[in-house]
Design a protein around this motif. Structure first.
Motif, PDB file in Angstrom:
ATOM      1  N   GLY A 144       0.825  -1.213   0.000  1.00  0.00           N
ATOM      2  CA  GLY A 144       0.000   0.000   0.000  1.00  0.00           C
ATOM      3  C   GLY A 144       0.851   1.252   0.000  1.00  0.00           C
ATOM      4  N   GLU A 145       1.983   1.192   0.715  1.00  0.00           N
ATOM      5  CA  GLU A 145       2.855   2.364   0.786  1.00  0.00           C
ATOM      6  C   GLU A 145       3.501   2.621  -0.579  1.00  0.00           C
ATOM      7  OE1 GLU A 145       1.426   0.885   3.363  1.00  0.00           O
ATOM      8  OE2 GLU A 145       1.445   2.918   4.123  1.00  0.00           O
ATOM      9  N   SER A 146       3.836   1.548  -1.300  1.00  0.00           N
ATOM     10  CA  SER A 146       4.378   1.714  -2.660  1.00  0.00           C
ATOM     11  C   SER A 146       3.318   2.335  -3.562  1.00  0.00           C
ATOM     12  CB  SER A 146       4.825   0.370  -3.235  1.00  0.00           C
ATOM     13  OG  SER A 146       5.823  -0.211  -2.424  1.00  0.00           O
ATOM     14  N   ASP A 147       2.071   1.869  -3.420  1.00  0.00           N
ATOM     15  CA  ASP A 147       0.969   2.465  -4.193  1.00  0.00           C
ATOM     16  C   ASP A 147       0.879   3.959  -3.892  1.00  0.00           C
ATOM     17  OD1 ASP A 147       0.222   0.021  -5.311  1.00  0.00           O
ATOM     18  OD2 ASP A 147      -1.292  -0.398  -3.777  1.00  0.00           O
ATOM     19  N   TYR A 148       1.037   4.282  -2.631  1.00  0.00           N
ATOM     20  CA  TYR A 148       0.944   5.690  -2.203  1.00  0.00           C
ATOM     21  C   TYR A 148       2.095   6.513  -2.782  1.00  0.00           C
ATOM     22  CZ  TYR A 148       0.966   9.659   1.072  1.00  0.00           C
ATOM     23  OH  TYR A 148       0.985  10.906   1.629  1.00  0.00           O
ATOM     24  N   VAL A 149       3.319   5.988  -2.703  1.00  0.00           N
ATOM     25  CA  VAL A 149       4.473   6.701  -3.269  1.00  0.00           C
ATOM     26  C   VAL A 149       4.242   6.979  -4.759  1.00  0.00           C
ATOM     27  CG1 VAL A 149       6.926   6.528  -3.859  1.00  0.00           C
ATOM     28  CG2 VAL A 149       6.123   5.736  -1.617  1.00  0.00           C
ATOM     29  N   GLU A 150       3.722   5.985  -5.457  1.00  0.00           N
ATOM     30  CA  GLU A 150       3.506   6.137  -6.900  1.00  0.00           C
ATOM     31  C   GLU A 150       2.192   6.837  -7.223  1.00  0.00           C
ATOM     32  OE1 GLU A 150       4.028   2.264  -8.735  1.00  0.00           O
ATOM     33  OE2 GLU A 150       5.897   1.955  -7.630  1.00  0.00           O
ATOM     34  N   GLN A 151       1.413   7.123  -6.195  1.00  0.00           N
ATOM     35  CA  GLN A 151       0.108   7.774  -6.375  1.00  0.00           C
ATOM     36  C   GLN A 151      -0.809   6.970  -7.309  1.00  0.00           C
ATOM     37  OE1 GLN A 151      -0.984  11.267  -4.822  1.00  0.00           O
ATOM     38  NE2 GLN A 151       0.003   9.718  -3.530  1.00  0.00           N
ATOM     39  N   VAL A 152      -0.809   5.657  -7.057  1.00  0.00           N
ATOM     40  CA  VAL A 152      -1.719   4.760  -7.773  1.00  0.00           C
ATOM     41  C   VAL A 152      -3.124   4.982  -7.221  1.00  0.00           C
ATOM     42  CG1 VAL A 152      -2.359   2.314  -7.998  1.00  0.00           C
ATOM     43  CG2 VAL A 152       0.032   3.030  -8.311  1.00  0.00           C
ATOM     44  N   SER A 153      -4.085   5.186  -8.105  1.00  0.00           N
ATOM     45  CA  SER A 153      -5.440   5.483  -7.612  1.00  0.00           C
ATOM     46  C   SER A 153      -6.201   4.212  -7.257  1.00  0.00           C
ATOM     47  CB  SER A 153      -6.219   6.286  -8.654  1.00  0.00           C
ATOM     48  OG  SER A 153      -6.337   5.551  -9.862  1.00  0.00           O
ATOM     49  N   HIS A 154      -6.099   3.205  -8.111  1.00  0.00           N
ATOM     50  CA  HIS A 154      -6.826   1.963  -7.900  1.00  0.00           C
ATOM     51  C   HIS A 154      -5.832   0.803  -7.918  1.00  0.00           C
ATOM     52  CE1 HIS A 154      -9.927   4.790  -9.144  1.00  0.00           C
ATOM     53  NE2 HIS A 154     -10.817   3.993  -8.575  1.00  0.00           N
ATOM     54  N   SER A 155      -5.658   0.209  -6.751  1.00  0.00           N
ATOM     55  CA  SER A 155      -4.702  -0.881  -6.601  1.00  0.00           C
ATOM     56  C   SER A 155      -5.480  -2.188  -6.658  1.00  0.00           C
ATOM     57  CB  SER A 155      -3.985  -0.721  -5.253  1.00  0.00           C
ATOM     58  OG  SER A 155      -3.105  -1.790  -5.029  1.00  0.00           O
ATOM     59  N   LEU A 156      -5.385  -2.868  -7.804  1.00  0.00           N
ATOM     60  CA  LEU A 156      -6.229  -4.042  -8.038  1.00  0.00           C
ATOM     61  C   LEU A 156      -5.471  -5.317  -7.727  1.00  0.00           C
ATOM     62  CD1 LEU A 156      -7.610  -2.694 -11.424  1.00  0.00           C
ATOM     63  CD2 LEU A 156      -8.571  -2.407  -9.114  1.00  0.00           C
TER      64      LEU A 156
END
Ligand code: ATP
Ligand code: MG
Ligand code: MG
Length: 555
Positions: free
Chosen positions: A214-226
């Motif tokens: 989740g933190e990697s998603d946040y760093v990359e500003q991923v909107s929808h992590s599927l």
């Protein structure tokens, strides 16, 4: 576009957009762990994420989830990139969770200072024993309330390599009584003394999946992590971790889950595929019997067929198994449109046209692809002595045999009508030669009355004097069971099909195939679709059978 054709993930996104989420902030990622090759299940996730990227003109990152150095290798990173590119997708950025190790560490320090994490000094068995059950609360670790300064010091020393693997872990301080077991003080870091394929020996503490993802998603500003359904129960933790570090001025990613793609008659987990490789059940990750992207490619599958399959199989909310015949349908359809038609004889018997002049060669023309208007034709030599398939001849065929028999006529594909006259046998009664006569007026396409004459069957053939030889590999299912890894008492290894590979050492091909190239696809007329295998060397061609012309599995 009508909403009928949207999958449920697209519905979620449409709803977010309708609620004011700006389309330009949509961002997706495909997050493989480089611990094996991609398989057809990954293709579902690739097609979903990159498909969304194309649909919404949003960037899609390729993120390697490289947080466990004991299983990960550069070879796998390279293979994954090759396979995604081959499928025809382009990632916006090539990212690595390991690029965020320092950031993750800094956030973890902050969490310790905020009394949201602590260093535990128990064995994994002790920690597991304290977890409790879904209906009864767990027991707090005796180290749960150790002073913040002590945890900070120990965590720093964990990082500096002062402790052996397994001695200390960092745990989030969440809720030992939560009905969600993932919330009972999950482990954030463990000590692993292994060389990392990118960070080398810089780190000896590695973040757990839930903390890193989740933190990697946040760093990359991923909107929808599927991700797949088994992570549904992790979502609460995904959100809790974000709560600890989240800056409200930035985008907050959200996790949504879809059903894993399962395929009948195979296994899909990388761990199991690796076992097949390591135990030499297959020749490697790209063995044409493997459900890997590289195996399918070697088998002769095209990117179009795999994308079509992902499309038809769809994105589901619930676990299900897709029949492998759907995958075969997709490649058969694609190759029917694109494959060049040629002639090859796999199990030859000699045929002599007794009234055809000795020593004469005639150049005939074989249509390259009747499904494609401008595909043209290629030359195929014809002569007095040919090979046909053994199974295309019976001395006495009877009423329902529509191939060659004595006294009956068939057409030789793109050539002449012949009639069975006699056979030459050895002492044991094996047929050595079939003698036939031909009708010189019946040449295909010559416009004569005889050329239009209808006969019961059409056979493929090759001219013996002109044929080239090749090795041909035919494949059957790798497993005999529809769901080899669904048996509680038996390992999937017990269902291996011992006859999944059939090698024909010497098949005869029309000479046109001497110029076959690696990415060309062929239909061996009446036999199926074939492609050149990379084992081919100068003077030794190897062909793989991709799939038959019809779905014969049901019979
Ligand atoms: P495996 O058990 O095969 O190792 P995995 O989920 O551990 O699978 P990852 O490399 O972590 O493999 O997967 C990368 C992405 O692909 C993840 O988002 C994962 O959810 C997705 N994925 C993996 N297997 C499937 C599958 N069978 N169907 C759909 N998506 C999948
Ligand atoms: Mg994973
Ligand atoms: Mg895995």
């Amino acid at each position: 576009e009508s909403t009928e054709s949207l999958n449920f993930i697209e519905h979620i996104i449409e709803e977010d957009l309708a609620n004011g989420f700006p389309q330009e902030k949509l961002r997706f990622r495909f997050p493989p762990e480089p611990n094996g090759y991609l398989h057809i299940g990954h293709a579902a996730s690739i097609c979903l994420n990159f498909g969304l990227g194309e649909k919404y003109e949003a960037p899609v990152n390729l993120r390697f989830d490289d947080t466990n150095p004991s299983k990960e290798e550069q070879e796998y990173v390279d293979a994954i990139k090759r396979d995604i590119a081959w499928l025809g997708f382009k990632w916006a950025n090539e990212c690595y969770a390991s690029d965020y190790f320092q950031q993750l560490y800094d956030w973890a320090l902050q969490m310790i200072k905020d009394d949201k994490a602590y260093v535990d000094h128990q064995t994994s068995e002790q920690i597991a024993a304290q977890k409790g059950t879904p209906t009864s609360p767990g027991t707090a670790s005796p180290f749960r309330n150790r002073p913040i300064a002590e945890s900070l010091d120990l965590f720093n020393r964990m990082k500096n390599g002062e402790f052996p693997a397994g001695s200390y872990v960092l745990r989030a301080k969440v809720d030992m009584a939560s009905p969600n077991m993932h919330m009972r003080d999950p482990i954030m870091y463990r000590i692993i003394n292994a060389h990392h394929h990118r960070t080398g020996d810089k780190w000896c503490i590695y973040p757990m999946y839930d903390w890193a993802h989740g933190e990697s998603d946040y760093v990359e500003q991923v909107s929808h992590s599927l991700c797949t359904l088994e992570f549904r129960a992790h979502r609460e933790l995904y959100d809790w971790y974000l709560d600890q570090i989240y800056d409200p001025s930035l985008l907050r990613p959200k996790q949504r889950e879809f059903a894993r793609r399962n395929l009948s008659y195979t296994v899909m987990s990388k761990r199991k595929l690796l076992e097949l490789v390591q135990k030499n059940i297959v020749s490697g990750w790209d063995d044409p019997r493997m459900p890997t992207i590289s195996g399918l490619r070697r088998r002769g599958y095209t990117p179009t067929s795999i994308r079509k399959f992902s499309d038809l199989a769809g994105i589901a909310k619930r676990d299900n198994v897709t029949d492998v015949s759907l995958l075969e349908f997709c490649i058969r359809e694609d190759l029917n449109q694109t494959a060049t038609r040629v002639m090859a004889v796999l199990n030859p018997v000699k045929l002599v046209i007794t009234n055809y002049p000795e020593g004469q060669t005639e150049i005939l023309h074989l249509e390259n692809n009747p499904e494609e208007a401008n595909s043209g034709s290629h030359e195929v030599p014809f002569s007095r002595e040919l090979y046909i398939e053994q199974e295309d001849f019976k001395e006495d065929g009877g009423k329902n045999f529509f191939r060659l028999s004595l006294g009956n006529e068939v057409r030789l594909k793109s050539a002449y009508i012949i009639k069975g006259e006699s056979v030459v046998k050895d002492a044991a009664g094996n047929i050595l030669e079939i003698h036939v006569t031909y009708d010189p007026d019946s040449r295909s396409g010559s416009g004569t009355e005889a050329s239009e004459r209808k006969v019961k069957g059409t056979l493929h053939w090759v001219s013996i004097a002109h044929a080239i030889t090749a090795e041909v590999r035919e494949y059957d299912r790798l497993f005999l069971d529809e769901a080899p890894d669904a048996h509680e008492e038996k390992s999937f290894m017990e269902f291996i099909n011992p006859n999944s590979l059939n090698v024909i050492k010497k098949a005869y091909l029309e000479p046109f195939l001497a110029n076959a190239t690696m990415d060309s696809k062929y239909q061996f007329q009446r036999l199926g679709y074939f492609t050149l295998d990379p084992d081919s060397k100068n003077g030794h061609l190897v062909f793989n059978k991709t799939v038959g012309l019809k779905d014969t599995w049901a019979k």
